[in-house]
Write an enzyme that holds these catalytic residues in place. Sequence first.
Site, PDB file in Angstrom:
ATOM      1  N   GLY A 106       0.840  -1.198   0.000  1.00 26.77           N
ATOM      2  CA  GLY A 106       0.000   0.000   0.000  1.00 26.77           C
ATOM      3  C   GLY A 106       0.873   1.245   0.000  1.00 26.77           C
ATOM      4  O   GLY A 106       2.105   1.154   0.057  1.00 26.77           O
ATOM      5  N   ASP A 165       3.334  -2.316   8.300  1.00 27.08           N
ATOM      6  CA  ASP A 165       2.337  -2.363   7.232  1.00 27.08           C
ATOM      7  C   ASP A 165       1.277  -1.284   7.469  1.00 27.08           C
ATOM      8  O   ASP A 165       1.108  -0.807   8.604  1.00 27.08           O
ATOM      9  CB  ASP A 165       1.675  -3.762   7.211  1.00 27.08           C
ATOM     10  N   ALA A 184      -2.904   0.022   6.965  1.00 34.56           N
ATOM     11  CA  ALA A 184      -4.215  -0.579   7.259  1.00 34.56           C
ATOM     12  C   ALA A 184      -5.293   0.314   6.663  1.00 34.56           C
ATOM     13  O   ALA A 184      -5.074   1.510   6.439  1.00 34.56           O
ATOM     14  CB  ALA A 184      -4.425  -0.733   8.759  1.00 34.56           C
ATOM     15  N   ASP A 185      -6.447  -0.283   6.426  1.00 33.26           N
ATOM     16  CA  ASP A 185      -7.587   0.500   5.935  1.00 33.26           C
ATOM     17  C   ASP A 185      -8.391   1.061   7.102  1.00 33.26           C
ATOM     18  O   ASP A 185      -8.969   2.148   6.993  1.00 33.26           O
ATOM     19  CB  ASP A 185      -8.451  -0.378   5.031  1.00 33.26           C
ATOM     20  N   LYS A 207      -7.791  -4.848   6.685  1.00 33.05           N
ATOM     21  CA  LYS A 207      -6.761  -4.712   5.679  1.00 33.05           C
ATOM     22  C   LYS A 207      -7.210  -5.393   4.386  1.00 33.05           C
ATOM     23  O   LYS A 207      -8.156  -6.160   4.391  1.00 33.05           O
ATOM     24  CB  LYS A 207      -5.447  -5.344   6.163  1.00 33.05           C
ATOM     25  N   GLY A 211      -7.305  -3.514   1.298  1.00 31.90           N
ATOM     26  CA  GLY A 211      -7.696  -2.542   0.269  1.00 31.90           C
ATOM     27  C   GLY A 211      -6.794  -2.650  -0.951  1.00 31.90           C
ATOM     28  O   GLY A 211      -7.214  -2.363  -2.072  1.00 31.90           O
ATOM     29  N   GLU A 221      -0.152 -10.535   3.550  1.00 33.91           N
ATOM     30  CA  GLU A 221       0.056  -9.613   4.680  1.00 33.91           C
ATOM     31  C   GLU A 221      -0.212 -10.318   6.007  1.00 33.91           C
ATOM     32  O   GLU A 221       0.520 -10.133   6.985  1.00 33.91           O
ATOM     33  CB  GLU A 221      -0.860  -8.395   4.539  1.00 33.91           C
TER      34      GLU A 221
HETATM   35  C1  5RP Z   1      -3.113  -3.717   1.202  1.00 28.23           C
HETATM   36  C2  5RP Z   1      -3.475  -3.128   2.513  1.00 28.23           C
HETATM   37  C3  5RP Z   1      -2.977  -1.753   2.792  1.00 28.23           C
HETATM   38  O1  5RP Z   1      -2.168  -1.803   3.917  1.00 28.23           O
HETATM   39  C4  5RP Z   1      -4.135  -0.851   3.059  1.00 28.23           C
HETATM   40  O2  5RP Z   1      -4.996  -0.910   1.924  1.00 28.23           O
HETATM   41  C5  5RP Z   1      -3.699   0.579   3.327  1.00 28.23           C
HETATM   42  O3  5RP Z   1      -3.159   1.127   2.166  1.00 28.23           O
HETATM   43  P1  5RP Z   1      -2.682   2.651   2.122  1.00 28.23           P
HETATM   44  O4  5RP Z   1      -1.487   2.751   3.004  1.00 28.23           O
HETATM   45  O5  5RP Z   1      -2.376   2.887   0.669  1.00 28.23           O
HETATM   46  O6  5RP Z   1      -3.841   3.496   2.604  1.00 28.23           O
HETATM   47  O7  5RP Z   1      -4.111  -3.725   3.337  1.00 28.23           O
HETATM   48  O8  5RP Z   1      -3.729  -4.976   1.026  1.00 28.23           O
END
Ligand code: 5RP
Length: 237
Positions: free
Chosen positions: A29, A83, A85-86, A96, A98, A105
Amino acid sequence: MSGPDLRRAAAARALDLVEPGMRLGLGTGSTAAAFVDLLGERVRAGLDVVGVPTSEATHAAARKAGIRLATLEDLPQLDLTIDGADEVDSDLRLIKGGGAALLREKIVACASRRMVVIADATKHVATLGAFPLPIEVNAFGLAATRIGVAAAIERAGCAGAVALREAPDGSVLVTDGGHRILDARLGRIPDPERLSALLWAVPGVVEHGLFLGIATAAILAEARDGRAEITVIGSLA
Ligand code: 5RP
């Protein structure tokens, strides 16, 4: 302060946790990409770490940044995963996926002694569920699995449409593992643990985006007086 500035500020705080010799899980992400970028700068300045990427996209970015890479076959136990997260709640429960990388992950995060989430503070929610919950499913039997997923959602006390995720070009999205993603628009998830257990019981569900009891801390950045203010949930130790 823009979104990218805040994501970079959270990533920079996470970089302080990295020590020489560490085995790192590298998330997927835009926020995780900021971390990979900053880590690459440190590596090129002499830091010795090894990273296990959670997606083909992160693999390519980390390789370009000069970070030494390995797989979980080489290194089945990691020190720290960073990592994005959404959504994250105050109990460090996450949504998670997105970016469609939830399966790798979750495997990488669970192989790590610590998982630290980095995000801008808009991802911090009182109740999970406003972000559509990604559910990774096998392509075989998709229509039947979809019915099972809908029933599990109802039994968990949730309601909402379940949609097959498309790629930006309009084709059906295929994950790095060759699976499909169903996005469940639930609005709120009153009992994430119950929904998690019910989803896992549906044949064809490979994994879902509820990360429960996995993250050990979250680093959240928000704009205050023109600078990034960092809040930490959990323990960074
Ligand atoms: C990917 C994820 C990402 O960590 C999540 O979507 C957050 O992304 P971003 O940092 O672009 O907002 O789970 O599968």
